[in-house]
Design a protein around this motif. Structure first.
Motif, mmCIF file in Angstrom:
data_model
loop_
_atom_site.group_PDB
_atom_site.id
_atom_site.type_symbol
_atom_site.label_atom_id
_atom_site.label_comp_id
_atom_site.label_asym_id
_atom_site.label_seq_id
_atom_site.Cartn_x
_atom_site.Cartn_y
_atom_site.Cartn_z
ATOM 1 N N GLY A 1 11.446 5.582 7.170
ATOM 2 C CA GLY A 1 11.486 4.367 6.741
ATOM 3 C C GLY A 1 11.760 4.713 5.333
ATOM 4 O O GLY A 1 11.255 5.995 4.660
ATOM 5 N N THR A 2 12.134 3.573 4.396
ATOM 6 C CA THR A 2 11.476 4.088 2.924
ATOM 7 C C THR A 2 10.469 3.225 2.104
ATOM 8 O O THR A 2 10.501 1.743 2.934
ATOM 9 C CB THR A 2 13.603 3.998 2.014
ATOM 10 O OG1 THR A 2 13.494 3.071 2.078
ATOM 11 C CG2 THR A 2 13.314 5.373 3.172
ATOM 12 N N PHE A 3 10.410 3.645 0.768
ATOM 13 C CA PHE A 3 9.136 2.805 0.253
ATOM 14 C C PHE A 3 9.902 2.701 -1.116
ATOM 15 O O PHE A 3 9.777 3.518 -1.644
ATOM 16 C CB PHE A 3 7.604 2.814 0.323
ATOM 17 C CG PHE A 3 6.932 1.928 -0.470
ATOM 18 C CD1 PHE A 3 6.362 0.134 0.065
ATOM 19 C CD2 PHE A 3 5.660 2.638 -1.631
ATOM 20 C CE1 PHE A 3 5.967 0.242 0.184
ATOM 21 C CE2 PHE A 3 4.859 1.316 -1.932
ATOM 22 C CZ PHE A 3 5.382 0.625 -1.789
ATOM 23 N N THR A 4 10.507 1.548 -1.816
ATOM 24 C CA THR A 4 10.992 1.693 -3.154
ATOM 25 C C THR A 4 9.546 1.723 -3.861
ATOM 26 O O THR A 4 8.879 0.355 -3.930
ATOM 27 C CB THR A 4 11.800 1.466 -3.194
ATOM 28 O OG1 THR A 4 11.627 -0.030 -3.215
ATOM 29 C CG2 THR A 4 12.881 1.590 -2.526
ATOM 30 N N ASP A 5 9.787 1.986 -5.344
ATOM 31 C CA ASP A 5 9.121 1.280 -6.664
ATOM 32 C C ASP A 5 9.114 -0.072 -6.014
ATOM 33 O O ASP A 5 8.355 -0.973 -6.971
ATOM 34 C CB ASP A 5 9.086 2.460 -7.552
ATOM 35 C CG ASP A 5 11.389 1.925 -8.406
ATOM 36 O OD1 ASP A 5 11.933 1.128 -7.334
ATOM 37 O OD2 ASP A 5 11.678 2.928 -9.001
ATOM 38 N N VAL B 1 8.229 12.750 -0.167
ATOM 39 C CA VAL B 1 8.249 12.318 1.227
ATOM 40 C C VAL B 1 6.771 12.220 1.733
ATOM 41 O O VAL B 1 5.798 12.445 0.757
ATOM 42 C CB VAL B 1 8.678 13.945 2.040
ATOM 43 C CG1 VAL B 1 9.429 14.227 2.511
ATOM 44 C CG2 VAL B 1 8.005 14.633 1.952
ATOM 45 N N CYS B 2 6.109 11.399 2.255
ATOM 46 C CA CYS B 2 4.902 10.941 3.176
ATOM 47 C C CYS B 2 4.630 10.915 4.135
ATOM 48 O O CYS B 2 6.134 10.681 5.244
ATOM 49 C CB CYS B 2 4.588 9.708 1.985
ATOM 50 S SG CYS B 2 5.497 8.250 2.398
ATOM 51 N N LYS B 3 3.633 10.692 4.484
ATOM 52 C CA LYS B 3 3.701 10.613 6.528
ATOM 53 C C LYS B 3 2.816 8.710 6.476
ATOM 54 O O LYS B 3 3.340 7.833 5.832
ATOM 55 C CB LYS B 3 2.311 11.415 6.561
ATOM 56 C CG LYS B 3 2.688 12.236 7.382
ATOM 57 C CD LYS B 3 3.562 12.747 7.586
ATOM 58 C CE LYS B 3 3.965 14.301 7.424
ATOM 59 N NZ LYS B 3 3.020 14.879 8.030
ATOM 60 N N GLY C 1 3.156 2.629 5.146
ATOM 61 C CA GLY C 1 4.131 2.326 7.007
ATOM 62 C C GLY C 1 4.034 1.001 6.897
ATOM 63 O O GLY C 1 5.012 0.397 7.730
ATOM 64 N N GLU C 2 2.477 0.438 6.830
ATOM 65 C CA GLU C 2 2.778 -1.118 6.515
ATOM 66 C C GLU C 2 3.343 -1.997 5.612
ATOM 67 O O GLU C 2 3.764 -2.412 6.153
ATOM 68 C CB GLU C 2 1.238 -1.444 6.032
ATOM 69 C CG GLU C 2 -0.164 -0.988 7.271
ATOM 70 C CD GLU C 2 -1.432 -1.263 7.083
ATOM 71 O OE1 GLU C 2 -2.116 -2.826 7.276
ATOM 72 O OE2 GLU C 2 -1.928 -1.166 5.781
ATOM 73 N N MET C 3 4.269 -1.579 4.327
ATOM 74 C CA MET C 3 5.185 -2.159 4.022
ATOM 75 C C MET C 3 6.418 -1.413 3.706
ATOM 76 O O MET C 3 7.083 -1.616 3.345
ATOM 77 C CB MET C 3 4.567 -1.909 2.242
ATOM 78 C CG MET C 3 3.014 -2.769 2.342
ATOM 79 S SD MET C 3 2.833 -4.182 2.822
ATOM 80 C CE MET C 3 3.412 -5.429 2.187
ATOM 81 N N CYS C 4 7.024 -0.481 4.344
ATOM 82 C CA CYS C 4 8.043 0.383 4.319
ATOM 83 C C CYS C 4 9.530 -0.827 4.957
ATOM 84 O O CYS C 4 8.596 -1.283 5.925
ATOM 85 C CB CYS C 4 8.253 1.618 4.566
ATOM 86 S SG CYS C 4 8.142 1.746 6.269
ATOM 87 N N ASN C 5 10.252 -0.416 4.686
ATOM 88 C CA ASN C 5 11.881 -0.631 5.152
ATOM 89 C C ASN C 5 12.215 0.550 6.212
ATOM 90 O O ASN C 5 12.461 1.348 5.633
ATOM 91 C CB ASN C 5 12.733 -0.378 4.066
ATOM 92 C CG ASN C 5 13.771 -1.143 4.652
ATOM 93 O OD1 ASN C 5 14.281 -1.482 5.938
ATOM 94 N ND2 ASN C 5 15.209 -0.854 3.716
ATOM 95 N N CYS D 1 11.794 6.257 -4.925
ATOM 96 C CA CYS D 1 11.272 5.834 -3.411
ATOM 97 C C CYS D 1 10.122 6.925 -2.437
ATOM 98 O O CYS D 1 10.441 8.147 -3.600
ATOM 99 C CB CYS D 1 12.672 5.780 -3.201
ATOM 100 S SG CYS D 1 13.525 7.299 -2.192
ATOM 101 N N LEU D 2 9.862 6.555 -1.402
ATOM 102 C CA LEU D 2 9.081 7.705 -1.124
ATOM 103 C C LEU D 2 9.794 7.812 0.083
ATOM 104 O O LEU D 2 10.458 5.949 0.734
ATOM 105 C CB LEU D 2 7.785 6.842 -0.618
ATOM 106 C CG LEU D 2 6.593 6.807 -1.614
ATOM 107 C CD1 LEU D 2 5.430 6.276 -1.456
ATOM 108 C CD2 LEU D 2 6.389 8.889 -2.501
ATOM 109 N N LEU D 3 10.155 8.644 0.864
ATOM 110 C CA LEU D 3 10.233 8.885 2.509
ATOM 111 C C LEU D 3 9.742 9.166 3.246
ATOM 112 O O LEU D 3 8.891 10.056 3.541
ATOM 113 C CB LEU D 3 11.374 9.832 2.088
ATOM 114 C CG LEU D 3 12.806 10.208 1.204
ATOM 115 C CD1 LEU D 3 13.293 11.130 0.633
ATOM 116 C CD2 LEU D 3 13.383 8.801 1.830
ATOM 117 N N LEU D 4 9.366 8.044 4.449
ATOM 118 C CA LEU D 4 7.773 8.305 5.415
ATOM 119 C C LEU D 4 8.731 9.419 6.774
ATOM 120 O O LEU D 4 10.120 8.875 7.315
ATOM 121 C CB LEU D 4 7.744 6.848 5.934
ATOM 122 C CG LEU D 4 7.241 6.021 4.791
ATOM 123 C CD1 LEU D 4 7.718 5.452 3.677
ATOM 124 C CD2 LEU D 4 6.430 5.072 6.449
#
Length: 352
Positions: A272-276, A239-241, A296-300, A260-263
């Protein structure tokens, strides 16, 4: 087997002298395609004889006795019939019926104590003259059990002393000497397993009930396991913010094994999510600017998600659905609070 040509039992092409000598003719050993085809066709003919001549009234009465039994259905036999008896019993157990195999030898040395007046004892015997079973009958009757013999020879002594007999029609064994029990045991197995399925249908056994008896198998897992049973949770989640810098979250992205990261927000709701894969694309498009970009700027912001009570097999289907497959699904509850993540690797590792 319907494509096989009809033929009669013909063993003329088999080297009987070699068979009688224990197969000791080592100079020329070969199985021709024609011989093998003839054997399978002959076995098919022998099994068809069984199906054509089976007494359905006897079979129906037998099925109803097993269905209405208030105790345990015991199966017994000697030699190859014992293997069949044990297998049919195991089939019934897997279908939630109370069943067990009773060794005739062990029964005479104490195991007969398992029998009661509520039980049914099914005795498999081709000839109906098996000495061990004939010795068992009076002992089983003394316990009050209902005895059913399944035999292939008419007018046999076992049928005469049991409460009921079902005749399993046998034309002959496939064995060229009509000795090795290769057709009679096939008949016994087909009969027993077909009765088991009839009982299964009569009890209206559901797929879920069947699966509950096979938790280690793929069928069972697909019908038992829910997403909550196979998901990662709590400290396992990457997880991240929303305002975290991408470069500050590389350890979190790579160390949790999710790809991935889970926002999440302050209430742990999924943003949202951000993947490798997103990381590679961002690096290629932004170059050194990636050091200043936030997750947050680049996440899905519209990732596929799934609920914890969904069947795990449905999670796999959702991962593979169009427009493109994904390797993970965030698990959220009704108010979009993040509670876990299910990955394709985790589903495969669970046997799904």
């Amino acid at each position: 087997m319907g494509s096989l040509p009809p033929t009669s039992l013909d063993f003329s092409s088999i080297d009987h002298n070699s068979l009688k000598n224990g197969g000791s003719s080592h100079n020329h050993q070969e199985i021709s395609r024609e011989n093998l085809l003839n054997l399978f066709t002959s076995q098919q003919d022998l099994l068809n004889h069984f199906f054509k001549h089976l007494d359905l009234s006897q079979t129906l009465d037998f099925s109803r006795i097993l269905l209405n039994s208030t105790g345990t259905v015991f199966f017994t036999g000697v030699g190859k019939s014992a293997f069949v008896a044990n297998k049919v019993s195991q089939t019934l157990i897997s279908l939630s019926f109370r069943s067990s195999f009773l060794s005739p030898l062990d029964a005479l040395h104490g195991d007969i104590g398992a029998l009661s007046s509520r039980d049914v004892l099914v005795l498999f015997s081709k000839s109906g003259a098996t000495e061990e079973l004939l010795r068992l009958v009076p002992c089983a009757k003394a316990k009050g059990a209902f005895l059913v013999s399944l035999t292939s020879v008419l007018g046999n002594p076992l049928a005469a002393v049991c409460d009921m007999n079902v005749h399993l029609p046998l034309q002959r064994e496939l064995c060229p000497f009509n000795l090795a029990p290769v057709t009679s045991t096939a008949i016994q197995m087909v009969f027993g397993d077909t009765i088991a399925v009839a009982l299964m249908a009569a009890r209206n056994l559901s797929k879920e009930e069947y699966a509950s008896n096979h938790p280690a198998g793929r069928i069972g897992k697909s019908l038992i396991f829910k997403v909550r049973d196979v998901m990662k949770k709590k400290e396992e989640l990457p997880v991240c913010k929303e305002g975290d810098l991408i470069m500050d979250q590389l350890v979190e992205l790579t160390s949790k094994g999710c790809g991935c990261l889970l926002l999440v927000d302050e209430q742990y709701r999924l943003i949202g999510t951000f993947t490798d894969g997103d990381l590679r694309r961002t690096l290629k498009a932004s170059g050194e600017a990636i050091f200043k970009l936030t997750v947050g700027e680049m996440c899905n912001r519209k990732p596929r998600t799934i609920g914890p009570e969904t069947m795990a097999v449905e999670a796999m289907k959702k991962m593979e659905s169009p427009p493109s497959p994904v390797q993970f699904l965030p698990v959220v509850n009704e108010d979009n609070t993040l509670i876990g993540i299910v990955t394709l690797h985790g589903l495969v590792s669970a046997g799904l």
